[in-house]
Design a protein around this motif. Structure first.
Motif, PDB file in Angstrom:
ATOM      1  N   GLU A 330      42.526  29.334   1.848  1.00  0.00           N
ATOM      2  CA  GLU A 330      42.810  28.040   1.269  1.00  0.00           C
ATOM      3  C   GLU A 330      44.217  27.628   1.683  1.00  0.00           C
ATOM      4  O   GLU A 330      45.092  28.474   1.896  1.00  0.00           O
ATOM      5  N   PRO A 331      44.470  26.340   1.800  1.00  0.00           N
ATOM      6  CA  PRO A 331      45.824  25.902   2.159  1.00  0.00           C
ATOM      7  C   PRO A 331      46.827  26.303   1.094  1.00  0.00           C
ATOM      8  O   PRO A 331      46.533  26.259  -0.104  1.00  0.00           O
ATOM      9  N   LEU A 332      48.004  26.708   1.534  1.00  0.00           N
ATOM     10  CA  LEU A 332      49.055  27.068   0.580  1.00  0.00           C
ATOM     11  C   LEU A 332      49.715  25.834  -0.019  1.00  0.00           C
ATOM     12  O   LEU A 332      50.384  25.919  -1.045  1.00  0.00           O
ATOM     13  N   LEU A 333      49.549  24.698   0.633  1.00  0.00           N
ATOM     14  CA  LEU A 333      50.148  23.461   0.139  1.00  0.00           C
ATOM     15  C   LEU A 333      49.062  22.450  -0.159  1.00  0.00           C
ATOM     16  O   LEU A 333      48.040  22.387   0.539  1.00  0.00           O
ATOM     17  N   GLN A 334      49.301  21.669  -1.188  1.00  0.00           N
ATOM     18  CA  GLN A 334      48.412  20.560  -1.482  1.00  0.00           C
ATOM     19  C   GLN A 334      49.239  19.309  -1.721  1.00  0.00           C
ATOM     20  O   GLN A 334      50.411  19.387  -2.099  1.00  0.00           O
ATOM     21  N   SER A 335      48.615  18.176  -1.490  1.00  0.00           N
ATOM     22  CA  SER A 335      49.306  16.901  -1.703  1.00  0.00           C
ATOM     23  C   SER A 335      49.238  16.530  -3.176  1.00  0.00           C
ATOM     24  O   SER A 335      48.186  16.620  -3.807  1.00  0.00           O
ATOM     25  N   SER A 336      50.385  16.119  -3.719  1.00  0.00           N
ATOM     26  CA  SER A 336      50.457  15.690  -5.115  1.00  0.00           C
ATOM     27  C   SER A 336      51.114  14.317  -5.163  1.00  0.00           C
ATOM     28  O   SER A 336      52.264  14.166  -4.748  1.00  0.00           O
ATOM     29  N   PHE A 337      50.380  13.338  -5.649  1.00  0.00           N
ATOM     30  CA  PHE A 337      50.943  11.996  -5.797  1.00  0.00           C
ATOM     31  C   PHE A 337      52.110  12.045  -6.768  1.00  0.00           C
ATOM     32  O   PHE A 337      52.009  12.601  -7.862  1.00  0.00           O
ATOM     33  N   LEU A 758      45.960  15.188 -20.702  1.00  0.00           N
ATOM     34  CA  LEU A 758      45.663  14.257 -19.614  1.00  0.00           C
ATOM     35  C   LEU A 758      46.553  14.542 -18.409  1.00  0.00           C
ATOM     36  O   LEU A 758      46.103  14.529 -17.266  1.00  0.00           O
ATOM     37  N   ARG A 759      47.835  14.800 -18.660  1.00  0.00           N
ATOM     38  CA  ARG A 759      48.736  15.167 -17.558  1.00  0.00           C
ATOM     39  C   ARG A 759      48.217  16.382 -16.806  1.00  0.00           C
ATOM     40  O   ARG A 759      48.166  16.394 -15.562  1.00  0.00           O
ATOM     41  N   ASP A 760      47.820  17.416 -17.534  1.00  0.00           N
ATOM     42  CA  ASP A 760      47.355  18.646 -16.900  1.00  0.00           C
ATOM     43  C   ASP A 760      46.049  18.427 -16.151  1.00  0.00           C
ATOM     44  O   ASP A 760      45.813  19.038 -15.097  1.00  0.00           O
ATOM     45  N   ALA A 761      45.193  17.570 -16.673  1.00  0.00           N
ATOM     46  CA  ALA A 761      43.934  17.284 -15.984  1.00  0.00           C
ATOM     47  C   ALA A 761      44.183  16.586 -14.649  1.00  0.00           C
ATOM     48  O   ALA A 761      43.532  16.887 -13.645  1.00  0.00           O
ATOM     49  N   LEU A 762      45.135  15.656 -14.625  1.00  0.00           N
ATOM     50  CA  LEU A 762      45.450  14.962 -13.384  1.00  0.00           C
ATOM     51  C   LEU A 762      46.130  15.887 -12.384  1.00  0.00           C
ATOM     52  O   LEU A 762      46.007  15.704 -11.163  1.00  0.00           O
ATOM     53  N   ARG A 763      46.838  16.883 -12.889  1.00  0.00           N
ATOM     54  CA  ARG A 763      47.582  17.787 -12.016  1.00  0.00           C
ATOM     55  C   ARG A 763      46.767  19.004 -11.588  1.00  0.00           C
ATOM     56  O   ARG A 763      47.224  19.797 -10.758  1.00  0.00           O
ATOM     57  N   ALA A 764      45.579  19.175 -12.153  1.00  0.00           N
ATOM     58  CA  ALA A 764      44.778  20.361 -11.872  1.00  0.00           C
ATOM     59  C   ALA A 764      44.615  20.548 -10.370  1.00  0.00           C
ATOM     60  O   ALA A 764      44.401  19.595  -9.617  1.00  0.00           O
ATOM     61  N   SER A 765      44.701  21.785  -9.921  1.00  0.00           N
ATOM     62  CA  SER A 765      44.648  22.095  -8.489  1.00  0.00           C
ATOM     63  C   SER A 765      43.301  21.703  -7.904  1.00  0.00           C
ATOM     64  O   SER A 765      42.259  21.810  -8.545  1.00  0.00           O
ATOM     65  N   ASN A 766      43.342  21.267  -6.649  1.00  0.00           N
ATOM     66  CA  ASN A 766      42.136  20.897  -5.914  1.00  0.00           C
ATOM     67  C   ASN A 766      41.964  21.865  -4.755  1.00  0.00           C
ATOM     68  O   ASN A 766      42.923  22.261  -4.115  1.00  0.00           O
ATOM     69  N   HIS A 767      40.731  22.219  -4.490  1.00  0.00           N
ATOM     70  CA  HIS A 767      40.456  23.193  -3.441  1.00  0.00           C
ATOM     71  C   HIS A 767      39.343  22.674  -2.549  1.00  0.00           C
ATOM     72  O   HIS A 767      38.218  22.477  -2.989  1.00  0.00           O
ATOM     73  N   GLY A 768      39.661  22.455  -1.293  1.00  0.00           N
ATOM     74  CA  GLY A 768      38.630  22.128  -0.326  1.00  0.00           C
ATOM     75  C   GLY A 768      38.310  20.659  -0.250  1.00  0.00           C
ATOM     76  O   GLY A 768      38.503  19.900  -1.197  1.00  0.00           O
ATOM     77  N   PRO A 769      37.766  20.219   0.900  1.00  0.00           N
ATOM     78  CA  PRO A 769      37.495  18.799   1.111  1.00  0.00           C
ATOM     79  C   PRO A 769      36.389  18.246   0.231  1.00  0.00           C
ATOM     80  O   PRO A 769      36.266  17.045   0.081  1.00  0.00           O
ATOM     81  N   ALA A 770      35.582  19.118  -0.375  1.00  0.00           N
ATOM     82  CA  ALA A 770      34.497  18.613  -1.212  1.00  0.00           C
ATOM     83  C   ALA A 770      34.996  18.133  -2.564  1.00  0.00           C
ATOM     84  O   ALA A 770      34.292  17.436  -3.281  1.00  0.00           O
ATOM     85  N   GLN A 771      36.213  18.509  -2.910  1.00  0.00           N
ATOM     86  CA  GLN A 771      36.774  18.099  -4.192  1.00  0.00           C
ATOM     87  C   GLN A 771      37.818  17.014  -3.968  1.00  0.00           C
ATOM     88  O   GLN A 771      37.987  16.520  -2.869  1.00  0.00           O
TER      89      GLN A 771
END
Length: 810
Positions: A330-337, A758-771
């Motif tokens: 999995e990528p070690l970095l993810q994009s966070s708005f 709500l903050r935590d739900a928006l920040r929850a980690s995403n994994h993979g292009p299907a999500q």
């Protein structure tokens, strides 16, 4: 919508090959590296990608000309290497010109394709590998859309191998290319170049880069030149060249260096939170309740997005452990708005190269120079721009600009200005204790003087030196509830028989700001009566006030409260027409027109000003002109601290004297620092250009087809939908800000935890292009979750966030 992030995996070393110019040997070096990795790291995969291919003359060596495409050369001489290209063009010219007449990929689509391609490679289950991405031409050669490659590929932020120029003039082009990349935040892991015994650029550049920048420089013998282009003999000589170089000690040492650098980067990134937890004292944080797992590690930022450490979930690996198969990487970095615009400072996106270059220009021209009794061009040009912007917004009072460090220190200087002007006009002794008139829930900063301008709250009441010096009126607030815009009027405004209800309704937010209609209905009279009663009560007790201070339209840190603008108008109007309340004795009338009356009016526009709400000045929403106006945050687009406090000429003259101690003895070592002023000038000019060119037109119609005076990047439809959710107490949106107030049974306010879920739900980690391709990093203020874009946030990004809100609040 898809968003491409930085390319970083634990066991996949990704490097981007840039050239200082065309024909410097990028393909030869890349082929050498591909060959060497496939031999020296035979258990791992090696892959090559060239996003845009045009026929290249290349280094004048065997086969690069006759093959026509650099990637064909790699196919021929780099065995066991996966070779891919995405866009091919027929003409041997820059990709932007070669792409004319063809379908030109958008920058975002091209980046997304690259990201997806490497993600697939990383998820293939291989234990590790190497991936080389070769650019076309030089660092600033345009991509298909015309964007400079240094800009185009910046969101990926791959570590760079820069191929230097060994020819005449190559020293200059190589250093210039290096600096262009560094200015954009690239990590340059090594400079590679061929040896030329005539010019010996490699000797100079090795000493230059290794001593000045601690960047490794590796030189290699030049490849053989073609004797009979296309002949079998030439091909055999080229093959021998690669066989001799690919396992050489030099090439091996380069790969070992790159491998070590990659591992060091990963190790450092993964240790940031735990190491920081031991050494850092964070602002606005109860660190006893903080663990490393709750600390966001930010590797870089670009545009509206952070690149944050993506901690893997255990379930991602359990299935593979059960099957005894390698887990996908999995990528070690993810994009966070960046949902708080980095504490409200981001206006033009992170890593904006125009702001970076403005800072570099001023740093190169001045560094820092003292400002007392001195002037420099950036400070004067910025002052002129600010004053004209305020004048164009309707305020002709302001004529002077005082510079300080940040919003809090700007408020401190404004406070000194206002109090001195009032004391001087009314003839009060120097030891007279003066307070300010403000709003309950206000916040003006964390320096002691700024804290004293706010009522007791979680921010200040436990600070030992806090002494609230003022009177604060509870303001009516505006929110959308149940699909209707409502003005909530505090109970203390009502008197027996007033006939005014506790709430008033409006069809739209624009109707709330329609003062002509509302004042014609007499709605302001209730507010003015309340203000007069409160002031008279305190003045009758002998209290004296030196200024009125408030945040126009929105109380920011105090809870993201949208104040009824009619109340703020009423407050200022009462103060300005009531000079007799503050000084019953006869005083000299103002000499200048317009001039302050009653008390000086200070508007703290640190948060709300400079296009945050869609206009240059938030005061224009109120139809009021400040006597003193404070501006920071968006002033420099978030790049460096700077604040400008603007004042009228009459305020300025209150300090005029033959005694130096009567001067405004206030300042900072970095007052009007040239870097900040130059960056602010560039930031303001960019936003003014965006306004005049209609860059926000798609947001300004509000779906009605006509321009809305109170527009927002957040759609009216989602505001109405949110307002009808059972868990939402109210919501509002204006300019780039949306504020969602959650129901809080335990009580609202800064200490509430109602918005955390709500903050935590928006920040929850995403994994993979299907999500979800990226998450949302946001801040909460008690029961309030606010979201904020930059002035460059696109419609597709906003719509995606709105979809996430619908998902988590449905």
């Amino acid at each position: 919508m898809a968003h491409s992030g930085s390319l970083l995996w634990r066991n996949l070393r990704v490097y981007q090959i840039y050239g200082a110019n065309t024909e410097v040997g990028k393909t030869i070096f890349t082929t050498t590296l591909c060959n060497a990795t496939s031999k020296l790291y035979s258990s791992e995969s090696t892959a090559y990608l060239k996003p845009d291919i045009v026929p290249l003359a290349g280094w004048k060596s065997i086969d690069t000309q006759q093959e026509g495409f650099g990637y064909s050369h790699i196919r021929k001489y780099a065995r066991g290497v996966s070779v891919t290209t995405m866009h091919q063009y027929d003409l041997a010219i820059s990709p932007h010109a070669a792409a004319l007449g063809k379908t030109i990929p958008k920058d975002a689509d091209l980046l997304s394709s690259i990201y997806s391609h490497l993600s697939d490679a990383a998820r293939s289950g291989n234990p590790g590998g190497w991936f080389f991405i070769e650019t076309a031409g030089g660092v600033h050669s345009p991509g298909p859309s015309g964007t400079s490659q240094a800009e185009l590929y910046r969101p990926l932020r791959c570590p760079v191998l820069l191929v230097g120029d060994a020819k005449l003039g190559g020293i200059s082009t190589t250093i210039s290319a290096f600096e262009s990349l560094r200015l954009r935040g690239y990590d340059i892991e090594a400079v590679l170049l061929f040896e030329d015994e005539q010019f010996r650029n490699h000797d100079y550049l090795k000493a230059y880069f290794e001593k000045k920048h601690r960047v490794r420089v590796v030189s290699a013998p030049a490849p053989p030149l073609s004797e009979s282009q296309g002949s079998q003999e030439d091909a055999e000589r080229m093959a021998r060249f690669y066989n001799e170089t690919m396992l050489s000690g030099t090439v091996k040492s380069v790969l070992e260096h790159l491998d070590e650098r990659h591992k060091a980067r990963v190790t450092r990134l993964e240790s940031l939170s735990s190491e920081g937890h031991q050494r850092i004292w964070w602002p606005f944080t109860q660190q006893k309740l903080l663990s490393p797992a709750k600390i966001t590690a930010i590797d870089s930022a670009n545009g509206d997005f952070f690149q944050t450490l993506n901690a893997p979930r255990p379930e991602d690996f359990s299935e593979h452990r059960a099957r005894q198969t390698p887990a996908p990487q999995e990528p070690l970095l993810q994009s966070s708005f960046d949902g708080s615009a980095s504490w409200w400072t981001q206006g033009l996106g992170h890593a904006n190269s125009s702001l970076t270059l403005a800072a570099a220009y001023a740093a190169g021209r001045y560094g820092h120079v003292m400002f007392a009794e001195a002037i420099h061009e950036p400070a004067l040009a910025l002052a002129e721009t600010l004053l004209k912007g305020m004048s164009d917004g309707g305020n002709d009072r302001l004529s002077r600009v005082f510079y300080s460090d940040d919003g809090s220190t700007g408020v401190e200087s404004a406070l000194k200005m206002g109090l001195r002007a009032a004391r001087t006009r009314y003839g009060w002794p120097a030891d007279t204790k003066l307070g300010i008139i403000g709003l309950e829930g206000a916040y003006h900063g964390d320096t002691i003087g700024a804290m004293d301008c706010a009522d007791p709250s979680a921010y200040n009441e436990k600070v030992e030196w806090y002494e609230g010096k003022g009177v604060w009126l509870t303001p009516p607030s505006v929110m959308c509830r149940g699909g209707r815009w409502t003005v909530k009027i505090p109970a203390e405004f009502h008197e027996a028989g007033s006939g005014m209800a506790g709430e008033m309704s409006a069809e739209s937010l624009s109707d709330v700001f329609d003062f002509r209609t509302r004042e014609a209905r007499g709605e302001h009279q209730l507010y003015e009566a309340r203000v007069e009663r409160v002031l008279k009560h305190h003045l009758d007790k002998g209290r004296k006030f030196g200024a009125i201070m408030m945040e126009p339209v929105i109380l920011g840190a105090g809870g993201m409260v949208l104040v009824d603008p009619l109340f703020q108008r009423a407050l200022v109007n009462v103060v300005r027409r009531s000079q007799h309340l503050f000084s019953p004795e006869s005083v000299q009338q103002p000499r200048e027109k317009p001039d302050w009356t009653g008390l000086p009016v200070i508007f703290d526009e640190v948060f709300t000003g400079l296009y945050r709400l869609g206009r240059f000045t938030a005061s224009s929403f109120l139809g009021l002109d400040a006597d003193i106006s404070v501006h920071a945050k968006l002033l420099t687009g978030g790049l460096v601290p700077l604040c400008a406090t603007l004042a009228s000429e009459s305020i300025f003259r209150a300090f005029a004297s033959n005694d130096k101690t009567d001067a405004l003895l206030h300042g900072h070592s970095y007052t009007a620092h040239p870097v900040g002023c130059q960056v602010a000038l560039e930031s303001l000019q960019q936003m003014q250009t965006m306004e005049s060119s209609g860059s926000w037109a798609e947001f300004q119609t509000g779906g009605s087809g006509a321009e809305d005076a109170c527009w927002s990047i957040w759609s009216p439809q989602v505001v109405e939908w949110l307002s009808r959710r059972p868990s939402v107490a109210g919501v509002w949106a204006l300019g780039s800000v949306m504020s969602i107030h959650l129901e809080s049974p335990g009580g609202s306010g800064y200490t509430s935890t109602a918005a955390v879920a709500l903050r935590d739900a928006l920040r929850a980690s995403n994994h993979g292009p299907a999500q979800n391709p990226w998450n949302v990093h946001s801040r909460v203020l008690g029961n309030v979750l606010y979201l904020m874009g930059s002035q460059k946030t696109g419609k597709d990004v906003v719509l995606h966030i709105e979809r996430l809100l619908r998902q988590h609040l449905s």
